[in-house]
Design an enzyme around this catalytic site. Sequence first.
Site, mmCIF file in Angstrom:
data_model
loop_
_atom_site.group_PDB
_atom_site.id
_atom_site.type_symbol
_atom_site.label_atom_id
_atom_site.label_comp_id
_atom_site.label_asym_id
_atom_site.label_seq_id
_atom_site.Cartn_x
_atom_site.Cartn_y
_atom_site.Cartn_z
ATOM 1 N N ARG A 21 -74.472 -18.624 44.084
ATOM 2 C CA ARG A 21 -73.120 -18.105 44.359
ATOM 3 C C ARG A 21 -72.626 -18.492 45.757
ATOM 4 O O ARG A 21 -71.975 -17.698 46.428
ATOM 5 C CB ARG A 21 -73.072 -16.585 44.209
ATOM 6 C CG ARG A 21 -73.178 -16.100 42.786
ATOM 7 C CD ARG A 21 -71.821 -16.195 42.082
ATOM 8 N NE ARG A 21 -71.881 -15.687 40.724
ATOM 9 C CZ ARG A 21 -71.504 -14.468 40.360
ATOM 10 N NH1 ARG A 21 -71.025 -13.642 41.255
ATOM 11 N NH2 ARG A 21 -71.577 -14.093 39.122
ATOM 12 N N ARG A 25 -66.361 -15.264 46.937
ATOM 13 C CA ARG A 25 -65.423 -14.409 47.686
ATOM 14 C C ARG A 25 -65.766 -14.179 49.147
ATOM 15 O O ARG A 25 -64.908 -13.784 49.914
ATOM 16 C CB ARG A 25 -65.311 -13.050 46.972
ATOM 17 C CG ARG A 25 -64.517 -13.134 45.697
ATOM 18 C CD ARG A 25 -64.772 -11.926 44.830
ATOM 19 N NE ARG A 25 -66.159 -11.923 44.396
ATOM 20 C CZ ARG A 25 -66.647 -11.096 43.483
ATOM 21 N NH1 ARG A 25 -65.879 -10.191 42.928
ATOM 22 N NH2 ARG A 25 -67.913 -11.158 43.123
ATOM 23 N N ARG A 34 -58.333 -19.349 45.216
ATOM 24 C CA ARG A 34 -58.226 -18.526 44.008
ATOM 25 C C ARG A 34 -56.816 -17.953 43.879
ATOM 26 O O ARG A 34 -56.248 -17.909 42.784
ATOM 27 C CB ARG A 34 -59.257 -17.401 44.035
ATOM 28 C CG ARG A 34 -59.323 -16.627 42.718
ATOM 29 C CD ARG A 34 -60.229 -15.427 42.790
ATOM 30 N NE ARG A 34 -59.825 -14.518 43.850
ATOM 31 C CZ ARG A 34 -60.477 -13.403 44.173
ATOM 32 N NH1 ARG A 34 -61.563 -13.059 43.522
ATOM 33 N NH2 ARG A 34 -60.040 -12.635 45.145
ATOM 34 N N ASP A 71 -68.242 -20.795 35.331
ATOM 35 C CA ASP A 71 -68.963 -19.555 35.047
ATOM 36 C C ASP A 71 -69.762 -19.731 33.765
ATOM 37 O O ASP A 71 -69.372 -20.513 32.885
ATOM 38 C CB ASP A 71 -68.001 -18.377 34.900
ATOM 39 C CG ASP A 71 -68.750 -17.056 35.060
ATOM 40 O OD1 ASP A 71 -68.948 -16.616 36.206
ATOM 41 O OD2 ASP A 71 -69.183 -16.499 34.030
HETATM 42 O O1 CP3 Z 1 -71.300 -20.840 43.668
HETATM 43 C C1 CP3 Z 1 -71.755 -20.764 42.510
HETATM 44 O O2 CP3 Z 1 -72.839 -20.210 42.255
HETATM 45 C C2 CP3 Z 1 -71.048 -21.489 41.399
HETATM 46 C C3 CP3 Z 1 -70.331 -20.765 40.418
HETATM 47 C C4 CP3 Z 1 -70.899 -19.613 39.596
HETATM 48 C C5 CP3 Z 1 -70.144 -18.441 39.334
HETATM 49 N N1 CP3 Z 1 -70.824 -17.691 38.443
HETATM 50 C C6 CP3 Z 1 -68.828 -18.149 39.912
HETATM 51 C C7 CP3 Z 1 -68.283 -16.775 39.855
HETATM 52 C C8 CP3 Z 1 -72.098 -19.505 38.891
HETATM 53 C C9 CP3 Z 1 -73.287 -20.446 38.854
HETATM 54 C C10 CP3 Z 1 -72.029 -18.282 38.151
HETATM 55 C C11 CP3 Z 1 -73.089 -17.831 37.231
HETATM 56 C C12 CP3 Z 1 -72.968 -16.507 36.603
HETATM 57 N N2 CP3 Z 1 -71.851 -15.878 36.135
HETATM 58 C C13 CP3 Z 1 -74.091 -15.709 36.267
HETATM 59 C C14 CP3 Z 1 -75.536 -16.067 36.500
HETATM 60 C C15 CP3 Z 1 -75.968 -15.904 37.908
HETATM 61 C C16 CP3 Z 1 -76.110 -14.484 38.365
HETATM 62 O O3 CP3 Z 1 -75.387 -14.127 39.316
HETATM 63 O O4 CP3 Z 1 -76.938 -13.755 37.823
HETATM 64 C C17 CP3 Z 1 -73.596 -14.535 35.652
HETATM 65 C C18 CP3 Z 1 -74.435 -13.367 35.138
HETATM 66 C C19 CP3 Z 1 -72.176 -14.656 35.568
HETATM 67 C C20 CP3 Z 1 -71.218 -13.705 34.941
HETATM 68 C C21 CP3 Z 1 -70.224 -13.182 35.888
HETATM 69 N N3 CP3 Z 1 -69.228 -13.943 36.499
HETATM 70 C C22 CP3 Z 1 -70.073 -11.857 36.350
HETATM 71 C C23 CP3 Z 1 -70.962 -10.689 35.928
HETATM 72 C C24 CP3 Z 1 -68.983 -11.835 37.211
HETATM 73 C C25 CP3 Z 1 -68.370 -10.611 37.852
HETATM 74 C C26 CP3 Z 1 -69.189 -10.088 38.940
HETATM 75 C C27 CP3 Z 1 -68.668 -10.602 40.241
HETATM 76 O O5 CP3 Z 1 -69.473 -11.068 41.055
HETATM 77 O O6 CP3 Z 1 -67.450 -10.507 40.422
HETATM 78 C C28 CP3 Z 1 -68.498 -13.157 37.335
HETATM 79 C C29 CP3 Z 1 -67.382 -13.616 38.193
HETATM 80 C C30 CP3 Z 1 -67.622 -14.763 39.103
HETATM 81 N N4 CP3 Z 1 -68.317 -15.902 38.794
HETATM 82 C C31 CP3 Z 1 -67.118 -14.893 40.433
HETATM 83 C C32 CP3 Z 1 -67.525 -16.152 40.899
HETATM 84 C C33 CP3 Z 1 -67.194 -16.769 42.220
HETATM 85 C C34 CP3 Z 1 -66.247 -13.875 41.147
HETATM 86 C C35 CP3 Z 1 -64.866 -13.990 40.604
HETATM 87 C C36 CP3 Z 1 -63.799 -13.731 41.614
HETATM 88 O O7 CP3 Z 1 -63.395 -14.680 42.305
HETATM 89 O O8 CP3 Z 1 -63.362 -12.596 41.696
#
Ligand code: CP3
Length: 343
Positions: A21, A25, A34, A71
């Site tokens: 990640r 944010r 975003r 994602d």
């Molecule tokens: O920088 C990176 O890692 C690249 C992009 C990436 C994102 N999600 C962007 C994201 C990657 C590789 C993921 C993987 C992901 N997504 C996983 C597996 C890794 C882990 O953290 O366990 C999972 C379970 C998800 C599902 C997911 N996406 C959730 C549960 C959420 C909401 C929780 C949160 O952190 O807000 C997301 C949203 C998400 N994915 C964001 C980002 C940058 C935040 C969205 C925003 O900008 O508000």
Amino acid sequence: MIFIDACKRKDTPYTPIWLMRQAGRYLSEYREVRAKAGNFLDLCKNPALSCEVTLQPIDILDCDAAILFSDILVIPLEMGLGLNFLKNEGPKFETCIRNNNDLGILQTNAYKKLDYVYDTISLTRAKLSKDKALIGFCGAPWTLATYMIEGQGSKTYTHSKKMLYTNPNLLRNILEKLTNELKLYLESQIKAGVDAIMIFDSWAGALEEKAYIEFGFNYINEIADYIKKTYSNIPIIVFPKGVGGFLDRFANLNSNFDVFGIDWGTSMKNAKHILGDKFVLQGNLEPCRIYDMEAMESGIDDIINIMGNTSGHIFNLGHGMLPDLPVSNAIRLVQLVREKTKR
Ligand code: CP3
């Protein structure tokens, strides 16, 4: 590429580092892009802007690898379950899969609807410096299935685990459909230009050992076998979060991937002892240590003392960056690991 060499256990001038990640944010630059896109999903669907945020942590932190900005949930989205990201609530699907009839909702060929991902990859690979790797990724079938069955995130995974024990064939059916999509999805990412692949099994730890091997790990292995048959050169990283209690099982199973991701709750010392000869290990700084410079540095030292500054280790967090972590400490983290592991 130092990162790719490290995945293959070759000698490198220092231990490479990137952060799960790392695009997100905690970076004001990310929040600006975003806002320009509208919302998170619109950002994922916009290759030019996704490329821009993929490159931000390379420019700002100088990580050794970039990870595709997207994602894991775009697969269930394109299989026909409407998806929304609600503010402060995380992802929510409009439809979920709870019984045999619901299976019919799931569309095939989702991977053909993901051109926005492949376009992000080719744009990013063209702009990324040649010595930095681009990592593509997907969610593991079990983790994706939990979102599709629960309809959202969960703390207990009750619906998913109830299905596992009361109607295992339905769960197998969902996992098989996902596995078929994910093979072709990852293959398409490789064709578009990624240098390595990571499979995130974030909710592996929700299952007991026997259930995890059968309903989680075996499907990951099937995907890795499929990819390696054609692309033996592309390193595969697997991150099964929460399996520290049965690491020995992974030492004795046949598997075709290169790097094992260690979460922050697992002892790196045990992981090295049990898995270090079989896999390159990636991990595992507790992300909350980044709140405090002293806590961060002592966490780095502990990990480097265990893993040594030789091949066989890729430095990373033990889970993702949090939205309010200080950027200045993250920048220092990358510098410190590079200084402390210089050969
Ligand atoms: O920088 C990176 O890692 C690249 C992009 C990436 C994102 N999600 C962007 C994201 C990657 C590789 C993921 C993987 C992901 N997504 C996983 C597996 C890794 C882990 O953290 O366990 C999972 C379970 C998800 C599902 C997911 N996406 C959730 C549960 C959420 C909401 C929780 C949160 O952190 O807000 C997301 C949203 C998400 N994915 C964001 C980002 C940058 C935040 C969205 C925003 O900008 O508000």
